[in-house]
Design an enzyme around this catalytic site. Structure first.
Site, mmCIF file in Angstrom:
data_model
loop_
_atom_site.group_PDB
_atom_site.id
_atom_site.type_symbol
_atom_site.label_atom_id
_atom_site.label_comp_id
_atom_site.label_asym_id
_atom_site.label_seq_id
_atom_site.Cartn_x
_atom_site.Cartn_y
_atom_site.Cartn_z
ATOM 1 N N ASP A 60 7.038 16.439 32.570
ATOM 2 C CA ASP A 60 5.690 16.767 32.060
ATOM 3 C C ASP A 60 4.882 17.488 33.250
ATOM 4 O O ASP A 60 5.010 17.080 34.397
ATOM 5 C CB ASP A 60 4.849 15.095 31.820
ATOM 6 C CG ASP A 60 3.335 15.392 31.609
ATOM 7 O OD1 ASP A 60 2.642 16.279 31.648
ATOM 8 O OD2 ASP A 60 2.759 14.225 31.444
ATOM 9 N N ASN A 88 4.956 28.221 31.368
ATOM 10 C CA ASN A 88 4.793 28.546 30.093
ATOM 11 C C ASN A 88 3.850 27.409 29.326
ATOM 12 O O ASN A 88 3.049 27.680 28.424
ATOM 13 C CB ASN A 88 5.768 28.923 29.134
ATOM 14 C CG ASN A 88 5.405 28.994 27.689
ATOM 15 O OD1 ASN A 88 4.838 30.023 27.154
ATOM 16 N ND2 ASN A 88 6.030 28.016 26.855
ATOM 17 N N SER A 139 -0.069 33.586 31.311
ATOM 18 C CA SER A 139 -1.478 33.562 31.384
ATOM 19 C C SER A 139 -2.036 33.855 29.942
ATOM 20 O O SER A 139 -1.379 33.446 28.961
ATOM 21 C CB SER A 139 -2.111 34.414 32.332
ATOM 22 O OG SER A 139 -3.739 34.549 32.568
ATOM 23 N N TYR A 153 -11.050 27.429 29.053
ATOM 24 C CA TYR A 153 -9.650 27.888 28.915
ATOM 25 C C TYR A 153 -9.521 29.252 29.889
ATOM 26 O O TYR A 153 -8.354 29.486 30.759
ATOM 27 C CB TYR A 153 -9.474 28.423 27.546
ATOM 28 C CG TYR A 153 -8.015 28.940 27.023
ATOM 29 C CD1 TYR A 153 -7.014 28.235 26.970
ATOM 30 C CD2 TYR A 153 -8.077 30.121 27.081
ATOM 31 C CE1 TYR A 153 -5.671 28.900 26.564
ATOM 32 C CE2 TYR A 153 -6.830 30.816 27.157
ATOM 33 C CZ TYR A 153 -5.488 30.055 26.605
ATOM 34 O OH TYR A 153 -4.297 30.748 26.475
ATOM 35 N N LYS A 157 -7.224 30.166 33.454
ATOM 36 C CA LYS A 157 -6.196 31.365 33.344
ATOM 37 C C LYS A 157 -6.760 32.396 34.364
ATOM 38 O O LYS A 157 -5.885 32.891 35.031
ATOM 39 C CB LYS A 157 -6.127 32.156 31.923
ATOM 40 C CG LYS A 157 -5.530 31.315 30.864
ATOM 41 C CD LYS A 157 -4.223 30.854 31.244
ATOM 42 C CE LYS A 157 -3.483 30.180 30.139
ATOM 43 N NZ LYS A 157 -2.314 29.804 30.341
ATOM 44 N N THR A 186 2.124 31.858 17.641
ATOM 45 C CA THR A 186 2.663 30.756 18.292
ATOM 46 C C THR A 186 2.139 29.624 17.477
ATOM 47 O O THR A 186 1.402 29.595 16.726
ATOM 48 C CB THR A 186 2.579 30.745 19.621
ATOM 49 O OG1 THR A 186 1.214 30.549 19.912
ATOM 50 C CG2 THR A 186 3.214 31.862 20.552
#
Length: 281
Positions: A60, A88, A139, A153, A157, A186
């Site tokens: 984790d 990732n 990123s 979000y 990044k 994804t």
């Protein structure tokens, strides 16, 4: 990259999406991957498909720093080295700042900034001892281009990119690659994958379209994760490797537009900006 083959990779969030694609590409290149995820059962199929080449690891990335350091040290102890760290693990979060709770905000920074920062810090002593190593920071185009509803979000990044650019200056013996994908197929947009802050009617016009895109756009993204993984490996191995690698036509177009806007503002306001220097400077 000047490291012996097979290389040893540590890839977080390896059970799906970019993490899985990068793991597959690294194995195809002849390397060994320690594939990390919160639940090792999610890695069973990947490990079974590549016996002895993919090693599942329960990790984790929001764990305390000493636990993350122990995980990296253990990889090196078992394999003799670590050549590539891929940060990732991540998720999508949608909400205006006013809609986003404090817990949601802190949790995303823990996942996207603190985790990669602590894992990178843990890898640096090993890279220094080896005289080489690479860090891939996953990123996003959101690390340079903002969209209503993606504020938190994007903030994570942006922070990751600023940190990485600085650490790259501090550690010239380590190769850093900041990957900035646009919309790829994804699992970030699959039903239930994104954190959706409780919506407020006041933000329907600005954040509403983003929320609709995230909840209804799965399967329409133009990017191919397998092609992205191949591109990442090519960039890592290039003699003139970039610090940043946008992926996807949408990412390239969006980032170019932002940079053009910044350059235009800089030129237009340069007289006022430079007027603040002391007369004797």
């Amino acid at each position: 990259m000047s490291s012996p083959s097979p290389r040893v990779w540590l890839v977080t969030g390896a059970s799906s999406g970019f993490g899985r694609a990068i793991t597959e590409a690294a194995v195809a290149a002849g390397d060994t991957v320690v594939a990390a995820a919160r639940r090792t059962e999610a890695l069973a199929g990947l490990a079974d498909a590549h016996p002895g080449r993919v090693e599942p690891l329960a990790l984790d990335v929001t764990a305390p720093g000493d636990a993350l350091t122990a995980a990296v040290d253990d990889v090196v102890a078992r394999h003799g080295r670590l050549d590539v760290l891929v940060n990732n693990a991540g998720r999508t979060q949608v909400g205006a700042l006013e809609e986003t709770t404090e817990d949601e905000l802190r949790a995303l920074f823990d996942l996207h900034v603190m985790g990669p920062a602590l894992l990178t810090r843990a890898a640096l002593p090993h890279f220094r001892a080896q005289g080489s190593g690479a860090v891939v920071q996953m990123s996003s185009v959101g690390g340079q281009v903002t969209v209503p509803g993606f504020g938190v979000y994007c903030a994570t990044k942006f922070a990751l990119e600023g940190l990485t650019e600085t650490v790259a200056q501090e550690c010239p013996h380590v190769r850093f690659l900041v990957v900035e994908p646009g919309a790829f197929r994804t699992e970030l947009f699959r039903p239930g994958a994104a954190v959706l802050s409780t919506s407020m009617p006041e933000y329907e016009d600005t954040v509403g379209p983003t929320r609709a895109f995230v909840t209804g756009g799965d399967g329409t993204q133009p990017g191919d994760p397998d092609k992205a993984a191949v591109a990442i490996l090519r960039a890592l191995e290039a003699e003139d490797a970039p610090l940043r690698l946008p992926l996807g036509r949408d990412a390239v177009t969006g980032i170019r537009s932002r940079l053009t806007g910044i350059a235009d503002d800089l030129e237009r306001w340069e007289p006022l900006s430079t007027s603040t220097d002391r007369d004797d400077a």
